[in-house]
Design a protein around this motif. Structure first.
Motif, PDB file in Angstrom:
ATOM      1  N   GLY A   1       0.807  -1.212   0.000  1.00  8.59           N
ATOM      2  CA  GLY A   1       0.000   0.000   0.000  1.00  8.59           C
ATOM      3  C   GLY A   1       0.840   1.263   0.000  1.00  8.59           C
ATOM      4  O   GLY A   1       0.293   2.364  -0.085  1.00  8.59           O
ATOM      5  N   SER A   2       2.160   1.138   0.079  1.00  8.39           N
ATOM      6  CA  SER A   2       3.039   2.312   0.019  1.00  8.39           C
ATOM      7  C   SER A   2       2.995   2.907  -1.383  1.00  8.39           C
ATOM      8  O   SER A   2       2.846   2.190  -2.376  1.00  8.39           O
ATOM      9  CB  SER A   2       4.470   1.924   0.383  1.00  8.39           C
ATOM     10  OG  SER A   2       4.536   1.441   1.708  1.00  8.39           O
ATOM     11  N   ARG A   3       3.166   4.220  -1.477  1.00 10.45           N
ATOM     12  CA  ARG A   3       3.020   4.867  -2.776  1.00 10.45           C
ATOM     13  C   ARG A   3       3.873   6.142  -2.832  1.00 10.45           C
ATOM     14  O   ARG A   3       4.296   6.676  -1.802  1.00 10.45           O
ATOM     15  CB  ARG A   3       1.561   5.184  -3.078  1.00 10.45           C
ATOM     16  CG  ARG A   3       0.873   6.034  -2.043  1.00 10.45           C
ATOM     17  CD  ARG A   3      -0.649   5.915  -2.156  1.00 10.45           C
ATOM     18  NE  ARG A   3      -1.347   6.806  -1.257  1.00 10.45           N
ATOM     19  CZ  ARG A   3      -1.568   6.549   0.026  1.00 10.45           C
ATOM     20  NH1 ARG A   3      -1.127   5.428   0.551  1.00 10.45           N
ATOM     21  NH2 ARG A   3      -2.225   7.417   0.774  1.00 10.45           N
ATOM     22  N   LEU A   4       4.068   6.605  -4.059  1.00 10.12           N
ATOM     23  CA  LEU A   4       4.869   7.794  -4.330  1.00 10.12           C
ATOM     24  C   LEU A   4       4.045   8.764  -5.166  1.00 10.12           C
ATOM     25  O   LEU A   4       3.445   8.377  -6.177  1.00 10.12           O
ATOM     26  CB  LEU A   4       6.152   7.419  -5.081  1.00 10.12           C
ATOM     27  CG  LEU A   4       6.966   8.560  -5.701  1.00 10.12           C
ATOM     28  CD1 LEU A   4       7.547   9.463  -4.621  1.00 10.12           C
ATOM     29  CD2 LEU A   4       8.079   8.021  -6.597  1.00 10.12           C
ATOM     30  N   VAL A   5       4.035  10.039  -4.755  1.00 13.30           N
ATOM     31  CA  VAL A   5       3.402  11.124  -5.505  1.00 13.30           C
ATOM     32  C   VAL A   5       4.507  12.116  -5.862  1.00 13.30           C
ATOM     33  O   VAL A   5       5.208  12.613  -4.970  1.00 13.30           O
ATOM     34  CB  VAL A   5       2.290  11.815  -4.696  1.00 13.30           C
ATOM     35  CG1 VAL A   5       1.682  12.956  -5.508  1.00 13.30           C
ATOM     36  CG2 VAL A   5       1.219  10.815  -4.296  1.00 13.30           C
ATOM     37  N   ALA A   6       4.674  12.391  -7.160  1.00  9.47           N
ATOM     38  CA  ALA A   6       5.756  13.250  -7.627  1.00  9.47           C
ATOM     39  C   ALA A   6       5.180  14.442  -8.378  1.00  9.47           C
ATOM     40  O   ALA A   6       4.314  14.277  -9.250  1.00  9.47           O
ATOM     41  CB  ALA A   6       6.714  12.468  -8.526  1.00  9.47           C
ATOM     42  N   PHE A   7       5.677  15.638  -8.050  1.00  6.79           N
ATOM     43  CA  PHE A   7       5.238  16.887  -8.678  1.00  6.79           C
ATOM     44  C   PHE A   7       6.334  17.418  -9.596  1.00  6.79           C
ATOM     45  O   PHE A   7       7.531  17.291  -9.304  1.00  6.79           O
ATOM     46  CB  PHE A   7       4.936  17.954  -7.611  1.00  6.79           C
ATOM     47  CG  PHE A   7       3.643  17.752  -6.883  1.00  6.79           C
ATOM     48  CD1 PHE A   7       2.552  18.562  -7.137  1.00  6.79           C
ATOM     49  CD2 PHE A   7       3.518  16.743  -5.940  1.00  6.79           C
ATOM     50  CE1 PHE A   7       1.358  18.367  -6.461  1.00  6.79           C
ATOM     51  CE2 PHE A   7       2.334  16.544  -5.252  1.00  6.79           C
ATOM     52  CZ  PHE A   7       1.249  17.362  -5.520  1.00  6.79           C
ATOM     53  N   ASP A   8       5.926  18.025 -10.707  1.00  6.93           N
ATOM     54  CA  ASP A   8       6.846  18.750 -11.574  1.00  6.93           C
ATOM     55  C   ASP A   8       6.026  19.642 -12.496  1.00  6.93           C
ATOM     56  O   ASP A   8       5.059  19.189 -13.114  1.00  6.93           O
ATOM     57  CB  ASP A   8       7.716  17.803 -12.403  1.00  6.93           C
ATOM     58  CG  ASP A   8       8.993  18.488 -12.883  1.00  6.93           C
ATOM     59  OD1 ASP A   8       8.881  19.513 -13.576  1.00  6.93           O
ATOM     60  OD2 ASP A   8      10.090  18.000 -12.558  1.00  6.93           O
ATOM     61  N   GLN A   9       6.414  20.909 -12.600  1.00  9.92           N
ATOM     62  CA  GLN A   9       5.671  21.853 -13.435  1.00  9.92           C
ATOM     63  C   GLN A   9       6.161  21.889 -14.871  1.00  9.92           C
ATOM     64  O   GLN A   9       5.536  22.516 -15.723  1.00  9.92           O
ATOM     65  CB  GLN A   9       5.767  23.251 -12.832  1.00  9.92           C
ATOM     66  CG  GLN A   9       7.175  23.811 -12.766  1.00  9.92           C
ATOM     67  CD  GLN A   9       7.209  25.222 -12.216  1.00  9.92           C
ATOM     68  OE1 GLN A   9       6.231  25.963 -12.322  1.00  9.92           O
ATOM     69  NE2 GLN A   9       8.324  25.602 -11.618  1.00  9.92           N
ATOM     70  N   ASP A  10       7.280  21.203 -15.159  1.00 12.69           N
ATOM     71  CA  ASP A  10       7.837  21.193 -16.516  1.00 12.69           C
ATOM     72  C   ASP A  10       7.085  20.158 -17.347  1.00 12.69           C
ATOM     73  O   ASP A  10       7.330  18.957 -17.246  1.00 12.69           O
ATOM     74  CB  ASP A  10       9.329  20.871 -16.474  1.00 12.69           C
ATOM     75  CG  ASP A  10      10.011  21.127 -17.812  1.00 12.69           C
ATOM     76  OD1 ASP A  10       9.319  21.117 -18.838  1.00 12.69           O
ATOM     77  OD2 ASP A  10      11.237  21.332 -17.826  1.00 12.69           O
ATOM     78  N   SER A  11       6.186  20.628 -18.194  1.00 13.94           N
ATOM     79  CA  SER A  11       5.359  19.720 -18.989  1.00 13.94           C
ATOM     80  C   SER A  11       6.164  18.991 -20.055  1.00 13.94           C
ATOM     81  O   SER A  11       5.737  17.943 -20.545  1.00 13.94           O
ATOM     82  CB  SER A  11       4.207  20.481 -19.645  1.00 13.94           C
ATOM     83  OG  SER A  11       4.708  21.548 -20.447  1.00 13.94           O
ATOM     84  N   LEU A  12       7.330  19.524 -20.439  1.00 11.74           N
ATOM     85  CA  LEU A  12       8.150  18.872 -21.456  1.00 11.74           C
ATOM     86  C   LEU A  12       8.855  17.640 -20.909  1.00 11.74           C
ATOM     87  O   LEU A  12       8.994  16.635 -21.604  1.00 11.74           O
ATOM     88  CB  LEU A  12       9.185  19.860 -22.011  1.00 11.74           C
ATOM     89  CG  LEU A  12       8.645  21.102 -22.719  1.00 11.74           C
ATOM     90  CD1 LEU A  12       9.791  22.008 -23.140  1.00 11.74           C
ATOM     91  CD2 LEU A  12       7.821  20.703 -23.937  1.00 11.74           C
ATOM     92  N   GLU A  13       9.306  17.699 -19.668  1.00 12.38           N
ATOM     93  CA  GLU A  13      10.106  16.613 -19.105  1.00 12.38           C
ATOM     94  C   GLU A  13       9.282  15.592 -18.331  1.00 12.38           C
ATOM     95  O   GLU A  13       9.665  14.434 -18.243  1.00 12.38           O
ATOM     96  CB  GLU A  13      11.186  17.190 -18.177  1.00 12.38           C
ATOM     97  CG  GLU A  13      12.218  18.047 -18.890  1.00 12.38           C
ATOM     98  CD  GLU A  13      13.047  17.269 -19.887  1.00 12.38           C
ATOM     99  OE1 GLU A  13      13.172  16.032 -19.725  1.00 12.38           O
ATOM    100  OE2 GLU A  13      13.567  17.881 -20.839  1.00 12.38           O
ATOM    101  N   ILE A  14       8.157  15.992 -17.765  1.00 14.47           N
ATOM    102  CA  ILE A  14       7.416  15.072 -16.899  1.00 14.47           C
ATOM    103  C   ILE A  14       6.854  13.887 -17.674  1.00 14.47           C
ATOM    104  O   ILE A  14       6.753  12.774 -17.151  1.00 14.47           O
ATOM    105  CB  ILE A  14       6.284  15.820 -16.151  1.00 14.47           C
ATOM    106  CG1 ILE A  14       5.720  14.926 -15.034  1.00 14.47           C
ATOM    107  CG2 ILE A  14       5.189  16.258 -17.108  1.00 14.47           C
ATOM    108  CD1 ILE A  14       4.738  15.642 -14.132  1.00 14.47           C
ATOM    109  N   VAL A  15       6.527  14.087 -18.951  1.00 11.94           N
ATOM    110  CA  VAL A  15       5.992  12.984 -19.758  1.00 11.94           C
ATOM    111  C   VAL A  15       7.062  11.914 -19.961  1.00 11.94           C
ATOM    112  O   VAL A  15       6.812  10.713 -19.783  1.00 11.94           O
ATOM    113  CB  VAL A  15       5.492  13.517 -21.115  1.00 11.94           C
ATOM    114  CG1 VAL A  15       5.019  12.361 -21.993  1.00 11.94           C
ATOM    115  CG2 VAL A  15       4.376  14.516 -20.916  1.00 11.94           C
TER     116      VAL A  15
END
Length: 500
Positions: free
Chosen positions: A190-204
């Motif tokens: 049930g452990s999980r990771l939530v990752a944020f990034d505002q760079d739409s070019l690199e996050i994909v």
């Protein structure tokens, strides 16, 4: 002298031979014999060497042969089979010099050529399109995701007996997150990771890369019948999304996102790497580096309506730019640089001549600061050319840093994250921040110190953790990095009003 009777007999014989050869030509249709036999008839008088008129049978054979030849030429030459057509691959664009310097020209590094990447890493450089995570082991250790323990952390109660919720505030290339996913494979189900990034070019690209890592880990856990995420079941897209979620937002929205997803106050570990990713620095089209020609952009999120660095300079006044340089980068020559960047030419009231590219900005800053350095140091010690160049480059870097911070509101979003942090973390939750200049480190230090004084944090790093000499040598971009950590206290009703 040949007698007349003998000469006439020879001519008569030659004419008879010619008639026989002509008959043979008509019977066989072999026209190449003419070229072979013609030299032997060179002694025949011109009148007797005239071509005989073509007969109907000979004309018919010649016409048939011509039609057959044209038919074959038409079928073979002018209408080739479609399967025989082959297209040559397009040639790659040429670059100046022996080795590529521009980000887009380094095709071997982009394609993942192992030999080329090994050579780049051996030189202490970062391959194009990649990022080397800084203080990786230290981050995992202070996040509580490593099996190691020290005296400073043994007094804190363990949080590994419950499912972990880890937040990576700056996903970037995913170097830290990939190791976090591996650590979650050994944690409770049930452990999980939530990752944020505002760079739409690199996050994909990063999300695709990390999902491949996650699928491999889930398959390994399934085969070993372990207790990690996804064990005992066939990995599905839904399970992957539960374990790992990528959010294309700035981390200033972290608290609101967790509130909407009913996860506020449940984060066990939080990582905030406040530095730029190498992919952004190396790509001169993003405008973050002064070493190569590029537009004055500097936006983290190119899809947003945020103004570029060029448009910011166009609307600022010298006094405003001076205050910005002093606040965001502690620049000593802020007044002189502001006047030089926004200099006006012509009549009074004319618009300023603002630099449009990164190289133009760097050159104008150097031209302004060079005489100031000489005046400042001439009474102490004469600087060498290498020392002057280093000081000038440092000044250019600070100016671009100040503009970048203003464009992306980096101090504002950092203050928001530090204010929300006590509400985000679970009791005994851990937070790790990687800072890269004094403005960031001051804010993190002040928040942690005030939180510890008010009972919000049970412990914090009054001393910073720095990269080792080996890491600084292998990755020079880690030289200015500082790590600070804090652990949330057990108290749930501690006041956080006076933290910031």
């Amino acid at each position: 002298m040949i007698p007349i009777g003998v000469k006439e007999s020879c001519w008569t014989l030659c004419i008879l031979v010619r008639v026989c050869i002509a008959a043979l030509w008509m019977a066989t249709g072999v026209s190449v014999v003419t070229a072979t036999m013609a030299p032997s008839l060179c002694f025949v008088p011109a009148a007797s060497r005239l071509a005989a008129p073509a007969r109907p049978r000979q004309q018919q054979q010649q016409q048939q042969q011509h039609e057959l030849t044209m038919s074959l030429d038409k079928d073979i030459i002018y209408h080739p089979p479609a399967s025989t057509e082959t297209k040559k691959p397009p040639r790659r664009e040429r670059y100046n010099g022996r080795y590529p310097r521009n980000f887009g020209d380094k095709y071997k590094e982009h394609e993942g050529d192992a030999d080329t990447i090994a050579k780049v890493l051996a030189k202490g450089m970062t391959p194009a399109g990649r990022h080397i995570p800084i203080l990786l082991k230290e981050c995992l250790y202070h996040l509580g995701l490593s099996s190691q323990q020290d005296d400073a952390l043994q007094s804190s109660s363990s949080i590994s007996s419950q499912p972990l919720l880890v937040v990576d505030c700056t996903l970037g290339y995913g170097g830290h997150s990939s190791q976090i996913l591996k650590a979650l494979g050994e944690a409770e189900k049930g452990s999980r990771l939530v990752a944020f990034d505002q760079d739409s070019l690199e996050i994909v690209k990063t999300e695709e890369r990390l999902r491949a890592v996650l699928r491999e880990l889930m398959n390994m856990n399934m085969n070993m019948n372990g207790t990690g995420p996804g064990a005992g079941a066939i990995p599905t897209t839904k399970e992957e999304e539960i374990i790992f979620t990528a959010v294309n937002q700035n981390f200033s929205t972290l608290a609101s996102y967790l509130r909407e997803t009913d996860q506020l106050g449940k984060v066990t570990s939080l990582l905030a790497d406040l530095g730029l990713s190498s992919m952004q620095i190396d790509d001169n089209s993003r405008g973050f580096t002064y070493k190569r020609e590029g537009p004055l952009d500097m936006r983290m999120n190119t899809d947003s309506s945020t103004e570029t660095a060029y448009h910011l300079l166009c609307r600022l006044k010298p006094k405003q730019l001076q205050a910005m340089l002093a606040e965001n980068s502690d620049e000593v020559f802020a007044s002189e640089i502001a006047s030089a960047l926004l200099e006006k030419k012509g009549k009074k009231g004319a618009n300023a001549i603002v630099p449009e590219t990164t190289v133009e900005l760097a050159e104008r800053v150097r031209d302004t600061v060079r005489p100031l350095l000489q005046d400042k140091k001439q009474q102490q010690k004469k600087l060498s050319s290498g020392a002057v160049k280093k000081l000038l480059d440092s000044t250019v870097a600070r100016v671009m840093q100040a503009i970048r911070i203003e464009i992306n509101g980096e101090f504002r979003v950092l203050d928001q994250l530090l204010e929300d942090l006590p509400h985000v973390l679970v009791p005994n939750g851990r937070a790790v921040f990687l800072t890269f200049h004094s403005g960031e480190d001051r804010r993190v230090k002040k928040a942690f110190k005030a939180g510890f004084k008010n009972g919000i944090y049970s412990s914090w790093s009054s001393d910073v953790v720095r990269p080792s000499s080996k890491e600084r040598r292998d990755n020079p971009r880690s030289s200015c990095c500082k790590l600070r950590w804090a652990i949330r206290s057990d108290s749930k009703d501690a006041s956080v009003a006076d933290i910031i």
